[in-house]
Each structure stands twice: as structure tokens, then as C-alpha cells.
Design a protein around this motif. Structure first.
Motif, short mmCIF file in Angstrom:
data_model
loop_
_atom_site.label_atom_id
_atom_site.label_comp_id
_atom_site.label_asym_id
_atom_site.label_seq_id
_atom_site.Cartn_x
_atom_site.Cartn_y
_atom_site.Cartn_z
N LEU A 118 14.57 -20.91 50.55
CA LEU A 118 14.47 -20.80 52.22
C LEU A 118 14.67 -22.01 53.05
CD1 LEU A 118 11.54 -18.05 51.91
CD2 LEU A 118 13.92 -17.69 52.32
N ARG A 119 14.00 -23.19 52.54
CA ARG A 119 14.34 -24.39 53.25
C ARG A 119 15.58 -24.86 53.25
NH1 ARG A 119 9.17 -26.07 50.97
NH2 ARG A 119 10.32 -26.79 48.96
N GLU A 120 16.34 -24.58 52.09
CA GLU A 120 17.88 -24.98 52.28
C GLU A 120 18.67 -23.87 53.20
OE1 GLU A 120 19.63 -24.24 48.27
OE2 GLU A 120 18.36 -25.85 47.35
N PHE A 121 18.26 -22.78 53.30
CA PHE A 121 18.62 -22.05 54.25
C PHE A 121 18.33 -22.38 55.48
CE2 PHE A 121 17.98 -18.56 57.51
CZ PHE A 121 18.91 -17.70 57.61
N TRP A 122 17.08 -23.02 55.87
CA TRP A 122 17.03 -23.65 57.28
C TRP A 122 17.71 -24.78 57.63
CZ3 TRP A 122 14.87 -22.14 61.71
CH2 TRP A 122 14.53 -23.32 62.48
N ALA A 123 17.88 -25.59 56.43
CA ALA A 123 18.43 -26.78 56.51
C ALA A 123 20.04 -26.63 56.80
CB ALA A 123 18.41 -27.98 55.39
N HIS A 124 20.73 -25.67 56.35
CA HIS A 124 21.93 -25.29 56.55
C HIS A 124 22.29 -23.82 57.30
CE1 HIS A 124 22.98 -28.71 53.90
NE2 HIS A 124 22.21 -28.32 53.13
N ARG A 125 21.58 -23.70 58.35
CA ARG A 125 21.26 -22.24 58.84
C ARG A 125 22.58 -22.03 59.40
NH1 ARG A 125 17.46 -24.07 63.85
NH2 ARG A 125 17.76 -26.34 63.48
N PRO A 126 22.85 -20.29 59.57
CA PRO A 126 24.14 -20.29 60.34
C PRO A 126 24.14 -20.48 61.91
CG PRO A 126 23.15 -18.37 59.42
CD PRO A 126 22.12 -19.58 59.27
N LEU A 174 10.35 -5.79 56.72
CA LEU A 174 10.13 -7.22 56.88
C LEU A 174 10.38 -8.40 55.43
CD1 LEU A 174 7.36 -8.17 59.54
CD2 LEU A 174 10.09 -8.33 59.90
N ALA A 175 9.79 -7.49 54.58
CA ALA A 175 9.79 -8.13 53.10
C ALA A 175 11.27 -8.06 52.63
CB ALA A 175 8.85 -7.42 52.12
N ALA A 176 11.91 -6.88 52.93
CA ALA A 176 13.17 -6.57 52.59
C ALA A 176 14.11 -7.55 53.25
CB ALA A 176 13.78 -5.19 52.73
N ALA A 177 14.02 -7.83 54.45
CA ALA A 177 14.97 -8.64 55.10
C ALA A 177 14.64 -10.08 54.73
CB ALA A 177 14.55 -8.60 56.79
N VAL A 178 13.46 -10.64 54.58
CA VAL A 178 13.38 -11.99 53.71
C VAL A 178 14.01 -11.93 52.30
CG1 VAL A 178 11.75 -13.49 53.16
CG2 VAL A 178 11.09 -12.26 55.21
N ALA A 179 13.86 -11.05 51.74
CA ALA A 179 14.61 -10.89 50.25
C ALA A 179 16.00 -11.11 50.46
CB ALA A 179 14.18 -9.71 49.48
N CYS A 180 16.61 -10.43 51.52
CA CYS A 180 17.83 -10.49 51.60
C CYS A 180 18.40 -11.85 51.76
CB CYS A 180 18.57 -9.30 52.77
SG CYS A 180 18.40 -7.69 52.31
N ILE A 181 17.69 -12.53 52.89
CA ILE A 181 18.02 -13.88 53.27
C ILE A 181 17.90 -14.89 51.96
CG2 ILE A 181 17.11 -15.83 54.82
CD1 ILE A 181 16.19 -13.71 56.73
N TYR A 182 17.17 -14.71 51.28
CA TYR A 182 16.80 -15.34 50.05
C TYR A 182 17.99 -15.30 49.13
CZ TYR A 182 15.26 -16.62 45.26
OH TYR A 182 15.15 -17.09 44.01
N LEU A 183 18.23 -14.03 48.84
CA LEU A 183 19.68 -13.73 48.00
C LEU A 183 20.83 -14.16 48.61
CD1 LEU A 183 18.47 -10.04 47.04
CD2 LEU A 183 18.59 -12.05 45.37
N ASN A 215 22.87 -16.85 46.44
CA ASN A 215 24.12 -16.76 45.87
C ASN A 215 25.20 -17.24 46.62
OD1 ASN A 215 23.68 -14.69 43.53
ND2 ASN A 215 22.07 -14.19 45.14
N ARG A 216 25.32 -17.33 47.86
CA ARG A 216 26.26 -17.60 48.69
C ARG A 216 26.13 -18.99 49.60
NH1 ARG A 216 30.04 -13.70 48.28
NH2 ARG A 216 31.44 -14.37 49.93
N GLY A 217 24.83 -19.91 49.50
CA GLY A 217 24.59 -20.89 50.27
C GLY A 217 25.61 -21.81 50.12
N HIS A 218 26.18 -21.89 48.85
CA HIS A 218 26.93 -23.17 48.70
C HIS A 218 28.47 -22.96 49.34
CE1 HIS A 218 28.30 -19.85 45.71
NE2 HIS A 218 29.51 -20.61 45.66
N LEU A 219 28.63 -21.64 49.78
CA LEU A 219 30.06 -21.62 50.39
C LEU A 219 30.19 -22.34 51.65
CD1 LEU A 219 30.44 -17.74 49.63
CD2 LEU A 219 31.66 -19.56 48.48
N GLN A 220 31.43 -22.85 52.11
CA GLN A 220 31.53 -23.43 53.43
C GLN A 220 31.70 -22.27 54.49
OE1 GLN A 220 34.97 -25.80 53.49
NE2 GLN A 220 34.56 -26.94 55.52
N PRO A 221 31.33 -22.45 55.59
CA PRO A 221 31.40 -21.39 56.48
C PRO A 221 32.67 -21.10 56.95
CG PRO A 221 30.02 -23.00 57.36
CD PRO A 221 30.62 -23.44 56.09
#
Length: 390
Positions: A15-23, A127-136, A140-146
Motif C-alpha cells: 500500500l505504501r508503494e501504491f501511494w508512492a507511485h499513485r495514479p 470498503l474492505a473489498a475496495a482496499v483488497a482490490c487496490i492491494y491486488l 500484480n501490476r504495480g511494476h507496469l509503466q503507466p
């Protein structure tokens, strides 16, 4: 550190990586604030799926509304240094003005009040399902370039005047050597798509079965709440399928189920179970009923044939539909018109529309005070209300 602690630490790191490289919310191709489009571009998924997921979450207890507003406030716009909320606390520049940011922040309060005031356990699950989707997505795709930057990657041009490297420059006799024939490669195995749709339908079936069993001793598991849980499961499956492949067929089940869920949470079916049209034309004061009500349909009440003296009081009510009341030209009418969820009102010249619309007042007719007195309540949850003098 125990296995549970390691797992929680892994979730927190993701989740920290998501925030650091957020959309980033793009300026082009967006429908409203660019939140759905930014998420789709960041993780290279179909923007339509993300938009449908937000709509489904909005219809599932209203969760999608504060989530979208949060994304609008916390995701930076294309070309900005920071998000609007960070700019408000002087952490950098954002193209959104501080007044707009404050307005969006104020909108969060009624959105959260509506969501948590009507959902309860369903809201927490969604809300838990939404957070789980963000995590997944990030896992799984956080390494992709926008996606927006893939086509913009610059190609370094050759430096003018620099000699091109020639691997055969030192051996001119080798210039005419035949090209080696490529070694045949075995065909790559076709990756097998995970059956996200079937798995999601399986989970949805378990939810229905579990809710049916739990409903025998827990009154919370009503039909609207169970539909809300199903919407949350289908929305989660749709998001997972957007980056694992498959699951698009869930849209055809999610959309109608969301409409049904919205109707069942908006309309109160505890009243009469009448459906259709009702036309009433009383000719005497005694014939006027205390109440004319219907669940879904239309009611047309014509009071124009009543005598010019006396008094009547009645209520016309529907959960979903059209209510029309005709009153005599010379009657003194005291009226209250209301659409408790959403509707359009036109009552003796007073108009209102939207959510929780209401108008009231007294209209003495063409001849002023005197004559037949009518006390009228015209109420609906969703629909159109008219009180006409013609």
C-alpha cells in the motif's frame, strides 16, 4: 516476527508503494475528475471497467461516492507537483484552486454520512473489498509503466558525425557471408486464463447460501443487504479480472443487480403492494377517501366534480410512480408535495426537483378565500408529483 506479522507488513509495504507511485489524473479522456481514467492508465486496464466498478460501489450503499471524492483530493492531476489536498497544506503546487479543494472536502461529509448512515456492515465489507482490490492491483501490476507514457518514451537519435560501429569493418572478406538460418523455436505455450468469472460466481453463491442460513437468526440479512453484498463480490471480481484476464461477463450481472439494489434501498416496500394505475373521481365530499396509495404505478385523483362547499382532507402516496391531482378552480387548497428520495414536483405553480424535494403552501383559487376547502398531501419516494388547477 510471526507469519501473520510478516503478511501484514507485506500488505503495508504494498500500500505504501501504491501511494508512492499513485495514479495521476489525466486532463484528457476523463469524464469527471479523472480518477477512474487515472487508475486505468496507471495499471493498464480498461477504463470502462473501473468506471462501472465506481458506479456499482456508489449503488452499493453509496461507498463509491466518498471513494471517488477521496481519489479526486488525493491523486495529483497531470502536470501538477502534488495532489489538491497536499497543495492545500502547502506541500507543492496543484492546478486546482483552494476554493475547489475546500468544496470537495465539504462534499465528503454528506457523502460519508449517507454511506455509513445507510449501510452498516455492508459498507465495511464493500470498503474492505475496495482496499483488497487496490492491494491486488499494486501487487500484480504495480511494476507496469503507466499506459500514457509507453508511447512517449523517447528514442535516442544518433549523434551527428559519430562513426557508426561496423562489426565487419576489420574483415572485408566476411561481408558476403550468408546469413545463418534461425533455429526453429518450439511454439510458446498459451497462457491459461484464470476463471475469475466462475470463481466470483462461486463466491456469490456461497454469499447467498450463507445469508439465507444466517437470515434465520440475524435480522440484518434482508434482501437489500444481501444484494449489496453480492454487488460488492461482483465488483471485486470485476476488478480482479481486469488485470488477470477474464471476468468481463460479470458486467451483465452487475449492472442490473446494481439497479435493483438501488431501487430496493431507495423505495420502501413496507406499504401497499399495489402495482398499476388508479383513477379516482369522487363526486361528493363523503366519497373522498382519507388515503389513496400505491407501491409502483400512477394515481390520478380528480376533485373537480366536488361541490363548492365543505372541506376534505386526503393523502395521495406512492413509492415509485406518478401522482396527479386535479383541484377545482375556486377551491381553497392547502398542499404539501414531497419526493423523499428523488423526484420532480409541480404543485399549483410551485416547482422543485432533485433529491428530497418538497413544496407546500396555500392557494385560494380564482375567487379568493371562500368555498370548498381541500387539505392535500401528495407524497412519493421516487417519481413525479403534480397538483393542477384546470
Amino acid at each position: 516476527m510471526s507469519g501473520t506479522e510478516k503478511a501484514m507488513q507485506g500488505v503495508a509495504d504494498t500500500l505504501r508503494e501504491f501511494w508512492a507511485h499513485r495514479p495521476v489524473r489525466p486532463r484528457a479522456g476523463r469524464k469527471l475528475g479523472g480518477v477512474a481514467t487515472g487508475i486505468a492508465m496507471r495499471f493498464q486496464i480498461d477504463p470502462v471497467i473501473v468506471r462501472i466498478a465506481f458506479v456499482a460501489l456508489a449503488l452499493s450503499g453509496g461507498v463509491g461516492i466518498p471513494l471517488y471524492l477521496a481519489g479526486w483530493l488525493l491523486l495529483p492531476e497531470e502536470g501538477d507537483e502534488v495532489s489538491p489536498l497536499e497543495s492545500l497544506i502547502s506541500k507543492g503546487h496543484s492546478s486546482m484552486s483552494q476554493a475547489q479543494t475546500v468544496l470537495l472536502g465539504f462534499l465528503m461529509f454528506p457523502a460519508l454520512a449517507f454511506t455509513f448512515g445507510s449501510g452498516g456492515f455492508q459498507v465495511l465489507v464493500t470498503l474492505a473489498a475496495a482496499v483488497a482490490c487496490i492491494y491486488l492491483l499494486q501487487k500484480n501490476r504495480g511494476h507496469l509503466q503507466p499506459a500514457s507514457t509507453l508511447a512517449d518514451t523517447p528514442v535516442t537519435p544518433p549523434v551527428p558525425g559519430a562513426p557508426a560501429w561496423d562489426p565487419l569493418g576489420a574483415a572485408p572478406f566476411a561481408w558476403d557471408l550468408p546469413e545463418p538460418s534461425p533455429r526453429p523455436q518450439p511454439p510458446a505455450p498459451r497462457p491459461r486464463k484464470p476463471r475469475v468469472g466462475l470463481m466470483t460466481l462461486g463466491v456469490a453463491t456461497l454469499v447467498v447460501a450463507g445469508s439465507t442460513i444466517a437470515g434465520t437468526w440475524a435480522p440484518w440479512f434482508t434482501i437489500p443487504h444481501v444484494i449489496g453484498l453480492l454487488i460488492a463480490v461482483l465488483a471485486a471480481g470485476l476488478l480482479i479480472g481486469s488485470f488477470t484476464g477474464g471476468g468481463r461477463g460479470l458486467i451483465w450481472l452487475l449492472v442490473p443487480l446494481s439497479v435493483v439494489g438501488f431501487a430496493m434501498t431507495t423505495i420502501n416496500f413496507d406499504g401497499p403492494n399495489d402495482f398499476g394505475d388508479r383513477n379516482e373521481t369522487p363526486k361528493t365530499v363523503a366519497e373522498v377517501k382519507d388515503r389513496y396509495e400505491i407501491s409502483v404505478g400512477s394515481v390520478m385523483l380528480d376533485l373537480r366534480q366536488l361541490p363548492d362547499s365543505g372541506s376534505v382532507k386526503t393523502t395521495v402516496e406512492a413509492e415509485l410512480g406518478e401522482l396527479v391531482v386535479h383541484v377545482p378552480k375556486n377551491a381553497d387548497v392547502t398542499f404539501n408535495c414531497e419526493a423523499s428520495s428523488i423526484g420532480e414536483l409541480n404543485c399549483l405553480g410551485k416547482r422543485a426537483e432533485g433529491s428530497t424535494a418538497q413544496v407546500d403552501g396555500t392557494d385560494l383559487g380564482d375567487n379568493g378565500e371562500g368555498g370548498l376547502k381541500i387539505d392535500l398531501d401528495v407524497l412519493t419516494s421516487v417519481g413525479e408529483v403534480k397538483v393542477l388547477r384546470d
